[in-house]
Design a protein around this motif. Structure first.
Motif, short mmCIF file in Angstrom:
data_model
loop_
_atom_site.label_atom_id
_atom_site.label_comp_id
_atom_site.label_asym_id
_atom_site.label_seq_id
_atom_site.Cartn_x
_atom_site.Cartn_y
_atom_site.Cartn_z
N GLU A 126 0.86 -1.19 0.00
CA GLU A 126 0.00 0.00 0.00
C GLU A 126 0.89 1.24 0.00
N ILE A 127 0.67 2.12 -0.96
CA ILE A 127 1.47 3.34 -1.08
C ILE A 127 0.61 4.54 -0.71
N ASP A 128 1.05 5.29 0.26
CA ASP A 128 0.36 6.50 0.70
C ASP A 128 1.17 7.71 0.21
N VAL A 129 0.62 8.45 -0.74
CA VAL A 129 1.31 9.63 -1.27
C VAL A 129 0.99 10.82 -0.36
N ASN A 130 2.02 11.34 0.27
CA ASN A 130 1.85 12.37 1.28
C ASN A 130 3.09 13.24 1.31
N GLU A 131 2.94 14.54 1.03
CA GLU A 131 4.11 15.42 0.99
C GLU A 131 4.61 15.81 2.37
N GLY A 132 3.78 15.59 3.38
CA GLY A 132 4.23 15.90 4.72
C GLY A 132 5.17 14.84 5.24
N LEU A 133 5.89 15.18 6.31
CA LEU A 133 6.82 14.22 6.92
C LEU A 133 6.03 13.39 7.93
N ALA A 134 5.45 12.30 7.46
CA ALA A 134 4.59 11.47 8.28
C ALA A 134 5.36 10.82 9.43
N HIS A 190 9.70 38.06 -12.89
CA HIS A 190 9.06 37.09 -13.77
C HIS A 190 7.73 36.59 -13.22
N ARG A 191 6.93 36.05 -14.17
CA ARG A 191 5.69 35.38 -13.81
C ARG A 191 6.03 33.93 -13.47
N CYS A 192 5.98 33.61 -12.20
CA CYS A 192 6.34 32.27 -11.75
C CYS A 192 5.07 31.50 -11.35
N ILE A 193 5.03 30.26 -11.71
CA ILE A 193 3.90 29.41 -11.35
C ILE A 193 4.23 28.77 -10.01
N ARG A 194 3.44 29.11 -9.02
CA ARG A 194 3.75 28.68 -7.66
C ARG A 194 3.09 27.33 -7.34
N TYR A 195 3.69 26.64 -6.37
CA TYR A 195 3.24 25.30 -6.00
C TYR A 195 2.84 25.28 -4.53
N ARG A 196 1.59 24.87 -4.28
CA ARG A 196 1.13 24.75 -2.89
C ARG A 196 1.17 23.29 -2.48
N GLN A 197 1.85 23.01 -1.38
CA GLN A 197 1.95 21.65 -0.90
C GLN A 197 0.60 21.18 -0.36
N LYS A 198 0.14 20.04 -0.85
CA LYS A 198 -1.19 19.55 -0.49
C LYS A 198 -1.32 19.30 1.00
N THR A 199 -0.31 18.71 1.60
CA THR A 199 -0.41 18.33 3.01
C THR A 199 -0.12 19.50 3.93
N ALA A 200 1.03 20.13 3.73
CA ALA A 200 1.43 21.23 4.61
C ALA A 200 0.62 22.49 4.35
N GLY A 201 0.18 22.68 3.11
CA GLY A 201 -0.64 23.84 2.78
C GLY A 201 0.13 25.09 2.41
N GLY A 202 1.45 25.12 2.67
CA GLY A 202 2.24 26.31 2.37
C GLY A 202 2.70 26.36 0.94
N LEU A 203 3.08 27.55 0.50
CA LEU A 203 3.63 27.73 -0.85
C LEU A 203 5.11 27.36 -0.83
N PHE A 204 5.51 26.54 -1.77
CA PHE A 204 6.86 26.00 -1.80
C PHE A 204 7.87 27.06 -2.25
N ASN A 226 -1.27 22.62 -7.20
CA ASN A 226 -0.84 21.71 -6.14
C ASN A 226 -0.53 20.31 -6.67
N ASP A 227 -0.13 20.25 -7.94
CA ASP A 227 0.22 18.97 -8.54
C ASP A 227 1.37 19.19 -9.52
N SER A 228 2.39 18.31 -9.46
CA SER A 228 3.57 18.50 -10.30
C SER A 228 3.27 18.34 -11.78
N ASN A 229 2.30 17.50 -12.12
CA ASN A 229 1.93 17.37 -13.53
C ASN A 229 1.28 18.65 -14.06
N MET A 230 0.57 19.35 -13.18
CA MET A 230 -0.02 20.63 -13.56
C MET A 230 1.06 21.68 -13.78
#
Length: 299
Positions: A126-134, A190-204, A226-230
């Protein structure tokens, strides 16, 4: 207690772990009514209320918490012994729970699991995808996969992947309109595309290293995902600069769809490591997966 109560105990432990009859029933492959009945029969035999239920919540009673803390290690030990016996008959078996990043799952776990699960069909992963430090102990994971620098010192860490590099990219059309940045400090223009971490909620923050210099840049921009593919898709559509795993965009750069900048500021980062408690008693299934994932540099 009479024979046959082992399954009722397993049902109670599943409910206690999941904090939900719905999730526990799905985990055990039972109906909610069957699971509820098993727990109720256990309580009647013990003449003790183990779980407090309301229409919206579930919690263990004091007796239930003591029962859970006492029996869970014993049940795990029994399951480990069962797995060991199966292994002796050349059929390694067991359940493994791993928490990790999406990128690590895609680049480290899945490539290894393809052959591993074909070879050991009785091992469930079972793989749990989680950006936080579980907290893998509290959340009952067998192990986690994170960057080497993020692993706690009291954990055993085994390298499972090569060094990783990040990249800053945008389309040729974007750079026809905006001059490429020469240093990370110029990203503010520059116009930068920002990434919000799903678990922590903060901007990377974008992390840069060049020799002895290190900069963590909080970029600005009108688009947040909030997704790397996006991130990859947004970059390809010319919406701005992105900070992304090098492996995701290497073909786009090679074929001219994206242009890379600040490459000299994107030094290699410590690769992924699988980590687990030093006191963990290995099951045969865990040992097999650990050996399969262990990073072995070519040459």
């Amino acid at each position: 207690m009479r024979n046959g109560d082992f399954s009722d105990i397993a049902a109670f432990i599943a409910v206690a772990e999941e904090g939900s009859f719905t999730r526990a029933a799905a985990k055990l492959g039972l109906s909610q009514s069957a699971l509820s009945y098993a727990v109720r029969m256990l309580e009647q035999r013990l003449e003790t209320r183990l779980i407090s239920r309301t229409t919206r919540s579930l919690s263990l009673t004091d007796a239930g918490e003591r029962f859970f803390q006492t029996l869970k290690p014993a049940l795990e030990s029994i399951n480990n012994q069962i797995d060991t016996l199966k292994t002796l008959h050349n059929r390694p078996a067991g359940n493994l729970r791993i928490t990790t990043f999406k990128h690590a799952a895609q680049t480290v776990l899945f490539p290894a699991l393809s052959a591993f699960m074909a070879e050991y069909p009785d091992i469930t992963v079972e793989i749990d995808v989680n950006e936080g430090l579980a907290d893998i102990v509290a959340e009952r994971f067998d192990a986690g996969i994170r960057f080497g620098e993020q692993v706690e010192k009291d954990m055993v860490a085994v390298r499972v992947g090569p060094d990783i590099r990040m990249a800053v990219v945008a389309t040729p059309d974007y750079f026809a309109r905006y001059a490429p940045p020469q240093t990370p400090r110029e990203l503010g223009e520059h116009r930068c595309i920002r990434y919000r971490q799903k678990t922590a909620g903060g901007l990377f923050a974008w992390e840069f290293r060049k020799g002895e210099s290190a900069l963590d840049v909080k970029v600005d921009g009108a688009l947040i995902v909030n997704d790397s593919n996006m991130l990859e898709d947004a970059a390809l559509k010319g919406l701005g600069l992105v900070y992304i795993y090098e492996s995701q965009i290497v073909e786009h750069v090679a074929e001219g769809r994206l242009v890379r900048v600040l490459e000299d500021w994107c030094e290699p980062l410590p690769g992924y490591h699988l980590y687990y408690p030093s006191r963990k008693q290995h099951t045969p299934a865990f040992s097999l997966l650990l050996d399969r994932l262990r990073y072995r540099p070519h040459g």
